[in-house]
Design a protein around this motif. Structure first.
Motif, mmCIF file in Angstrom:
data_model
loop_
_atom_site.group_PDB
_atom_site.id
_atom_site.type_symbol
_atom_site.label_atom_id
_atom_site.label_comp_id
_atom_site.label_asym_id
_atom_site.label_seq_id
_atom_site.Cartn_x
_atom_site.Cartn_y
_atom_site.Cartn_z
ATOM 1 N N GLU A 60 0.794 -1.216 0.000
ATOM 2 C CA GLU A 60 0.000 0.000 0.000
ATOM 3 C C GLU A 60 0.830 1.272 0.000
ATOM 4 O O GLU A 60 0.485 2.248 -0.678
ATOM 5 C CB GLU A 60 -0.933 -0.008 1.219
ATOM 6 C CG GLU A 60 -2.085 0.993 1.145
ATOM 7 C CD GLU A 60 -3.038 0.704 0.004
ATOM 8 O OE1 GLU A 60 -3.284 -0.490 -0.296
ATOM 9 O OE2 GLU A 60 -3.526 1.677 -0.603
ATOM 10 N N SER A 61 1.932 1.268 0.716
ATOM 11 C CA SER A 61 2.707 2.500 0.896
ATOM 12 C C SER A 61 3.410 2.982 -0.371
ATOM 13 O O SER A 61 3.883 4.125 -0.418
ATOM 14 C CB SER A 61 3.741 2.318 2.006
ATOM 15 O OG SER A 61 4.686 1.323 1.639
ATOM 16 N N VAL A 62 3.489 2.128 -1.398
ATOM 17 C CA VAL A 62 4.184 2.543 -2.621
ATOM 18 C C VAL A 62 3.237 2.715 -3.804
ATOM 19 O O VAL A 62 3.662 3.122 -4.885
ATOM 20 C CB VAL A 62 5.314 1.560 -3.005
ATOM 21 C CG1 VAL A 62 6.245 1.335 -1.824
ATOM 22 C CG2 VAL A 62 4.769 0.247 -3.536
ATOM 23 N N LYS A 63 1.972 2.397 -3.600
ATOM 24 C CA LYS A 63 1.013 2.530 -4.701
ATOM 25 C C LYS A 63 0.958 3.974 -5.181
ATOM 26 O O LYS A 63 0.897 4.903 -4.387
ATOM 27 C CB LYS A 63 -0.368 2.069 -4.248
ATOM 28 C CG LYS A 63 -0.500 0.556 -4.149
ATOM 29 C CD LYS A 63 -1.904 0.152 -3.723
ATOM 30 C CE LYS A 63 -2.021 -1.359 -3.631
ATOM 31 N NZ LYS A 63 -3.364 -1.786 -3.167
ATOM 32 N N GLY A 64 0.995 4.146 -6.495
ATOM 33 C CA GLY A 64 0.980 5.477 -7.074
ATOM 34 C C GLY A 64 2.350 6.112 -7.187
ATOM 35 O O GLY A 64 2.515 7.140 -7.843
ATOM 36 N N ARG A 65 3.343 5.540 -6.550
ATOM 37 C CA ARG A 65 4.711 6.074 -6.614
ATOM 38 C C ARG A 65 5.661 5.113 -7.320
ATOM 39 O O ARG A 65 6.580 5.551 -8.020
ATOM 40 C CB ARG A 65 5.239 6.365 -5.208
ATOM 41 C CG ARG A 65 4.415 7.366 -4.421
ATOM 42 C CD ARG A 65 5.125 7.772 -3.133
ATOM 43 N NE ARG A 65 5.317 6.653 -2.219
ATOM 44 C CZ ARG A 65 6.510 6.259 -1.762
ATOM 45 N NH1 ARG A 65 7.614 6.884 -2.122
ATOM 46 N NH2 ARG A 65 6.600 5.237 -0.914
ATOM 47 N N PHE A 66 5.490 3.824 -7.106
ATOM 48 C CA PHE A 66 6.359 2.819 -7.693
ATOM 49 C C PHE A 66 5.608 2.079 -8.805
ATOM 50 O O PHE A 66 4.388 1.891 -8.728
ATOM 51 C CB PHE A 66 6.791 1.793 -6.642
ATOM 52 C CG PHE A 66 7.724 2.308 -5.581
ATOM 53 C CD1 PHE A 66 7.977 3.659 -5.414
ATOM 54 C CD2 PHE A 66 8.345 1.413 -4.719
ATOM 55 C CE1 PHE A 66 8.835 4.115 -4.430
ATOM 56 C CE2 PHE A 66 9.203 1.847 -3.732
ATOM 57 C CZ PHE A 66 9.447 3.206 -3.577
#
Length: 124
Positions: A60-66
């Motif tokens: 969840e913490s990297v969704k939209g960034r990675f």
């Protein structure tokens, strides 16, 4: 044997692109995952892709960034990391295994082959 590369040092908001290459074989029929381990913390799942159908999974913490992707010509799996944050600082590892179902992608015990890590440092 898996080889991870592309780590480095960036400032907050910067980008890096990690690559995972396999020597002596192709990634066809494999699922390739990226995991990371920060100092003093457990290894955690980051992202994974199943080569044949491009099914993906992200923490969840990297969704939209990675973004994880495969490169057929280079036989690599790449992890494009944008808008990096200090909490992304860790050693990043790639791992691979065959016959992985989507629900098992995030489990490190799913993966039989592991590469050496590549260090990502994000400074504020």
């Amino acid at each position: 044997q898996l080889q991870a590369s592309g780590g480095g040092s960036v400032q907050t908001g910067g980008s890096l692109r990690l690559s995972c290459a396999a020597s002596g074989r192709t990634f066809r029929s494999y699922t390739v995952g990226w995991f990371r381990q920060a100092p003093g913390k457990e290894r955690e799942f980051v992202a994974a892709i199943r080569w044949n159908d491009r099914a993906t999974s992200y923490t969840e913490s990297v969704k939209g960034r990675f973004a994880i992707s495969r490169d057929n010509l280079e036989n690599t799996v790449n992890l494009q990391m944008n808008n990096l944050k200090p909490e992304d600082t860790a050693v990043y590892y790639c791992a691979a295994s065959q016959g992985v179902i989507i629900s098992a992608m995030q489990n490190p015990t799913t993966y039989r082959s592991w590469g050496q890590g590549t260090l990502v440092t994000v400074s504020s």
